[in-house]
Design a protein around this motif. Sequence first.
Motif, PDB file in Angstrom:
ATOM      1  N   GLY A  95       0.828  -1.196   0.000  1.00  0.00           N
ATOM      2  CA  GLY A  95       0.000   0.000   0.000  1.00  0.00           C
ATOM      3  C   GLY A  95       0.861   1.244   0.000  1.00  0.00           C
ATOM      4  O   GLY A  95       1.872   1.303   0.713  1.00  0.00           O
ATOM      5  N   ARG A  96       0.492   2.216  -0.798  1.00  0.00           N
ATOM      6  CA  ARG A  96       1.250   3.459  -0.882  1.00  0.00           C
ATOM      7  C   ARG A  96       0.282   4.624  -1.086  1.00  0.00           C
ATOM      8  O   ARG A  96      -0.787   4.473  -1.667  1.00  0.00           O
ATOM      9  N   ASP A  97       0.697   5.786  -0.603  1.00  0.00           N
ATOM     10  CA  ASP A  97      -0.051   7.006  -0.916  1.00  0.00           C
ATOM     11  C   ASP A  97       0.453   7.645  -2.196  1.00  0.00           C
ATOM     12  O   ASP A  97      -0.302   8.297  -2.914  1.00  0.00           O
ATOM     13  N   GLU A  98       1.733   7.432  -2.475  1.00  0.00           N
ATOM     14  CA  GLU A  98       2.320   7.931  -3.722  1.00  0.00           C
ATOM     15  C   GLU A  98       2.971   6.756  -4.442  1.00  0.00           C
ATOM     16  O   GLU A  98       3.684   5.959  -3.844  1.00  0.00           O
ATOM     17  N   LEU A  99       2.734   6.663  -5.746  1.00  0.00           N
ATOM     18  CA  LEU A  99       3.235   5.535  -6.510  1.00  0.00           C
ATOM     19  C   LEU A  99       4.671   5.769  -6.983  1.00  0.00           C
ATOM     20  O   LEU A  99       5.066   6.907  -7.243  1.00  0.00           O
ATOM     21  N   PRO A 100       5.456   4.701  -7.093  1.00  0.00           N
ATOM     22  CA  PRO A 100       6.788   4.830  -7.693  1.00  0.00           C
ATOM     23  C   PRO A 100       6.674   5.362  -9.118  1.00  0.00           C
ATOM     24  O   PRO A 100       5.733   5.018  -9.851  1.00  0.00           O
TER      25      PRO A 100
END
Length: 277
Positions: A95-100
Amino acid sequence: MRRRSLLALAGTVGIGVVGSVTDALPVFSVSSFAVSTEKAAPEHRWVLTVTERYAPDERESIDGEVVDLADLDAEMSSFLRAAVSDDDGMTQRAGRDELPDGLSTTLDRYEAVTGFPDTEDLCGFELWRRDPNRAPALAFDAELVDDRIAFGNPGRIELSVRNRSDERQSLFTGRHPPFGHQWAERTDTDRFVHLWHPDSPFGHLDPLATSISAVGMHHPVEPGQTQTQAYELRAGDRSLAVGEYEVTNELDYRPADAPWSAPYSRVEWRVGFELGR
């Protein structure tokens, strides 16, 4: 006449034995009953899940390009590895708030990724957008219905789940939904007390009641519906003892029409109480 007299005497003795046993059973009371819940997922705006797994010998049948994990940048590789380690989509390690940077483009271009350290499988992925600020669709509650535990009068606890959304939800649970088998653990030792319910046959417990079989299944909860399940604390249970107890578990769910690879939402819940004499 003598035979009838002996039978009558035996019956009287039998009743006396049963009565003495039931009279000797301790009477407990349930107090300090408390319920708490916490939303555990989604925590992030984006969740990555594994949608396909191919064995190495299936590589030639994959309709699309395959990329090696070593050829991707470190941040993207870490994100993909987290998704592979969370194959059931419940713990949502990926889970991430900002994607790579470049992740969406990479997922669109490649059908599968290979080179993972913990599996020989080639994995396909899907990215899901979530709303971590949205209130949970399913709500948990519990009620102490009867606080006295005696022979012929079990203590009674009711657990309930309510669908607050306008969508049918699919709750991941065990046998005898919506909550399946539950047990209360002592907060100061490793002892536990089994919570019985009417459709909990002894066949699902081992003879010493030290382990419980579990079968995962999905159970529907309709929009606006509340489902309640009663549990009992029974006199004569050898595990009953004075002390503080807690029942902890979680509601793992998702919309009923979601694909199998969709991530779950989770609400963790706790029911605490005290047994006294």
